[in-house]
Design a protein around this motif. Structure first.
Motif, PDB file in Angstrom:
ATOM      1  N   GLU A   2      -5.925   3.802 -29.386  1.00 55.73           N
ATOM      2  CA  GLU A   2      -6.259   4.902 -30.311  1.00 55.73           C
ATOM      3  C   GLU A   2      -5.086   5.165 -31.262  1.00 55.73           C
ATOM      4  O   GLU A   2      -4.137   4.391 -31.320  1.00 55.73           O
ATOM      5  N   GLU A  48      -5.069  11.365 -23.972  1.00 54.38           N
ATOM      6  CA  GLU A  48      -6.438  11.207 -24.470  1.00 54.38           C
ATOM      7  C   GLU A  48      -6.836  12.359 -25.395  1.00 54.38           C
ATOM      8  O   GLU A  48      -7.405  12.143 -26.467  1.00 54.38           O
ATOM      9  N   VAL A  89      -3.359   0.687 -16.266  1.00 55.94           N
ATOM     10  CA  VAL A  89      -3.962   2.026 -16.279  1.00 55.94           C
ATOM     11  C   VAL A  89      -4.054   2.571 -14.849  1.00 55.94           C
ATOM     12  O   VAL A  89      -3.780   3.747 -14.601  1.00 55.94           O
ATOM     13  N   TYR A 147     -11.076  -2.132 -20.538  1.00 60.66           N
ATOM     14  CA  TYR A 147     -10.302  -0.888 -20.562  1.00 60.66           C
ATOM     15  C   TYR A 147     -11.053   0.159 -19.756  1.00 60.66           C
ATOM     16  O   TYR A 147     -12.285   0.179 -19.728  1.00 60.66           O
ATOM     17  N   ILE A 206      -0.465   3.609 -13.905  1.00 63.20           N
ATOM     18  CA  ILE A 206      -0.019   4.811 -14.621  1.00 63.20           C
ATOM     19  C   ILE A 206      -0.713   6.068 -14.085  1.00 63.20           C
ATOM     20  O   ILE A 206      -0.096   7.124 -13.957  1.00 63.20           O
ATOM     21  N   SER A 207      -1.987   5.926 -13.784  1.00 62.94           N
ATOM     22  CA  SER A 207      -2.762   7.088 -13.313  1.00 62.94           C
ATOM     23  C   SER A 207      -2.614   7.310 -11.814  1.00 62.94           C
ATOM     24  O   SER A 207      -3.115   8.296 -11.287  1.00 62.94           O
ATOM     25  N   THR A 261      -4.523   2.561 -24.876  1.00 65.14           N
ATOM     26  CA  THR A 261      -5.814   3.133 -25.285  1.00 65.14           C
ATOM     27  C   THR A 261      -6.325   2.525 -26.585  1.00 65.14           C
ATOM     28  O   THR A 261      -7.528   2.507 -26.836  1.00 65.14           O
ATOM     29  N   ARG A 276     -15.746  -1.698 -22.034  1.00 71.47           N
ATOM     30  CA  ARG A 276     -14.885  -0.518 -21.900  1.00 71.47           C
ATOM     31  C   ARG A 276     -15.603   0.550 -21.074  1.00 71.47           C
ATOM     32  O   ARG A 276     -16.769   0.853 -21.325  1.00 71.47           O
ATOM     33  N   SER A 314      -9.786   7.903 -18.366  1.00 70.09           N
ATOM     34  CA  SER A 314      -9.805   8.887 -17.282  1.00 70.09           C
ATOM     35  C   SER A 314     -11.219   9.151 -16.782  1.00 70.09           C
ATOM     36  O   SER A 314     -11.442   9.294 -15.573  1.00 70.09           O
ATOM     37  N   VAL A 359      -2.098  11.426 -18.499  1.00 74.88           N
ATOM     38  CA  VAL A 359      -3.192  10.607 -19.026  1.00 74.88           C
ATOM     39  C   VAL A 359      -4.158  11.456 -19.859  1.00 74.88           C
ATOM     40  O   VAL A 359      -4.525  11.084 -20.980  1.00 74.88           O
ATOM     41  N   VAL A 360      -4.541  12.593 -19.318  1.00 76.33           N
ATOM     42  CA  VAL A 360      -5.458  13.470 -20.060  1.00 76.33           C
ATOM     43  C   VAL A 360      -4.768  14.020 -21.308  1.00 76.33           C
ATOM     44  O   VAL A 360      -5.396  14.153 -22.366  1.00 76.33           O
ATOM     45  N   ARG A 397     -13.973  19.555 -23.249  1.00 78.36           N
ATOM     46  CA  ARG A 397     -13.078  18.543 -23.825  1.00 78.36           C
ATOM     47  C   ARG A 397     -13.093  18.652 -25.354  1.00 78.36           C
ATOM     48  O   ARG A 397     -12.037  18.647 -26.003  1.00 78.36           O
ATOM     49  N   TYR A 402       0.710   4.137 -21.875  1.00 86.29           N
ATOM     50  CA  TYR A 402      -0.727   4.437 -21.852  1.00 86.29           C
ATOM     51  C   TYR A 402      -1.243   4.708 -23.268  1.00 86.29           C
ATOM     52  O   TYR A 402      -2.339   4.279 -23.626  1.00 86.29           O
ATOM     53  N   HIS A 418     -15.097   7.205 -22.575  1.00 84.36           N
ATOM     54  CA  HIS A 418     -15.980   8.365 -22.742  1.00 84.36           C
ATOM     55  C   HIS A 418     -17.372   7.959 -23.219  1.00 84.36           C
ATOM     56  O   HIS A 418     -18.354   8.618 -22.891  1.00 84.36           O
TER      57      HIS A 418
END
Lengths: 117, 322
Positions: free
Chosen positions: B306, B266, A90, A55, A93-94, B304, A19, A58, B262-263, B225, B300, A22
């Motif tokens: 999440e 997240e 991704v 994955y 989409i981005s 992720t 991945r 951003s 996207v941000v 962030r 999205y 972050h």
């Protein structure tokens, strides 16, 4: 992050894994940075083989953006290959799919940048 | 708590063109062929259930204005508003239609910042012209009052600020210092935007809403962030500036002061937010593009891996119950 660089003709192929989020984007960027200076018009072309990437978030995409911003003024070419379906989503989409050359597999990418097919 | 979107568009109000309306009609009518829509119920079902919102409706074109209803509308005459973009005009019309000019109202208005698209509705905010009404404008910018007076100077508008009949007050807020409005708490946060902007977190009765527009997020700033994650923490709804794609927001439109879907996903997932509302739509986007962005944003949030996150896209007239 170990990028397992291999040379295929004038193409240097880098293969990140896992991945790029972050937690891992800094390591990815640190591993990628040393390869950017040689990516010039008459130097090495970079192929990022993403087949092992699960994955990308951003912050990982930003690392790619920073890299391409360095490479392009040098006349270099950095392309991506073998994105898994989720990772390709991704990019779509981005809208990063509009910023990068993306090839379906590693061989096509290497061939496109003038490396051994 | 209820949020009511009066203006969802970013930067500049827009209107549907005749070509866009015709294209919607053609799509809807062609889709109706062979469906035997011979009763009003069948027609309504076709419009509401089978046509996409980008065909059956529109995300609208008014610039930023959001009302948050926290008190029983029948028992109080106080209202909370975020920003006074062109959406403030239909908001004013709705209030006058409901309460009439003879029942004085108090409007608490919180300003994200003072750019045109966020203040341009005020000269058309009819309650400001009616004596007895009280309008309290809150914000963190020192130029708060100047901005409102200036846009009604003769060179720009025929009615001067001093001619407005309502009582108009300005309240300076400090970011991070909660403001108590009866049983409502409002806290501002500094955001990255030309001339600064401020997000607001409003809390009432165990519910929390965050209004965060005109806010750019630098991805390499981990401390900021985390600060936004805390500001968004466990909110029931975050109204978020998703004007650009991620690619645009960090390349050709970097430093333009806006963020991406996207941000938004997240940050909201990190913060445990219940619902994300995409807001401040790019004026060049048509309804189909905004619907595409919404579908992609939902996808999205799944990719992720999440926490689950409900996602909607703001449209003029939208109501969101918290």
């Amino acid at each position: 992050m170990e990028l397992q660089p291999t040379q295929e003709g004038r193409a240097s192929v880098l293969s990140p894994t896992g991945r790029i989020d972050h937690a891992h984007a800094d390591a990815f960027k640190l591993a990628l940075d040393p390869h950017l200076a040689a990516c010039t018009k008459d130097g090495t072309a970079l192929v990022l083989d993403f087949s092992g990437v699960d994955y990308i978030s951003s912050i990982g995409l930003r690392a790619l953006m920073v890299a391409i911003k360095q490479v392009k003024p040098q006349g270099g070419r950095m392309v991506l290959a073998a994105l898994r379906p989720l990772v390709l989503e991704v990019f779509t989409i981005s809208r990063f799919d509009m910023l990068f050359e993306i090839f379906p597999d590693r061989a096509a990418a290497v061939a496109a940048v003038g490396g051994a097919a | 708590m209820k949020a009511r979107i009066w203006g969802a568009r970013g930067s500049l109000p827009v209107a549907l063109s005749h070509k866009q309306i015709r294209a919607k009609l053609v799509t809807a009518l062609e889709g109706a062929i062979g469906r035997d829509l011979d009763t009003p119920e069948k027609v309504a079902s076709y419009i509401d259930d089978d046509l996409g919102f980008d065909i059956s409706g529109t995300y609208g074109g008014n610039s930023s204005c959001v009302e948050v209803e926290v008190w029983d509308a029948a028992a109080t005459h106080e209202h909370i508003i975020f920003d006074l973009g062109s959406g403030a005009r239909p908001l004013a019309g709705a209030k006058l239609a409901r309460y009439g000019p003879g029942k004085p109202q108090t409007y608490h208005v919180f300003m994200s910042h003072l750019h045109w698209d966020h203040i341009m509705g005020f000269p058309f905010f009819t309650p400001a012209y009616i004596p007895g009404n009280r309008i309290i404008i809150y914000g963190c910018h020192k130029e708060l009052e100047t901005a409102f007076r200036r846009q009604q100077e003769p060179i720009s508008f025929p009615v001067g600020f001093h001619q407005l009949g309502a009582t108009i007050e300005f309240v300076q807020m400090e970011p991070g210092v909660p403001l108590q409005l009866r049983d409502v708490t409002v806290t501002a946060k500094l955001q990255l935007h030309a001339g600064d902007s401020y997000g607001y977190r409003i809390e009432h009765g165990g519910k929390a809403l965050v209004y965060s527009t005109d806010s750019e997020h630098k991805l390499d700033n981990a401390a900021e962030r985390l600060a936004f994650v805390e500001f968004f923490r466990d909110a029931d709804l975050v109204i978020f500036d998703a004007m650009y794609s991620l690619a645009d927001s960090i390349s050709v439109k970097a430093d333009w002061g806006h963020s991406s879907n996207v941000v938004g996903v997240e940050l909201c997932q990190l913060a445990g937010v219940q619902k994300l509302c995409l807001f401040h739509h790019e004026p060049i986007y048509d309804d189909a593009q905004i619907s595409r962005v919404l579908a992609e944003t939902r996808r999205y949030a799944e990719i992720t891996g999440e926490a689950p996150l409900a996602i909607v896209s703001a449209y003029d007239g939208m109501e969101l119950d918290l």
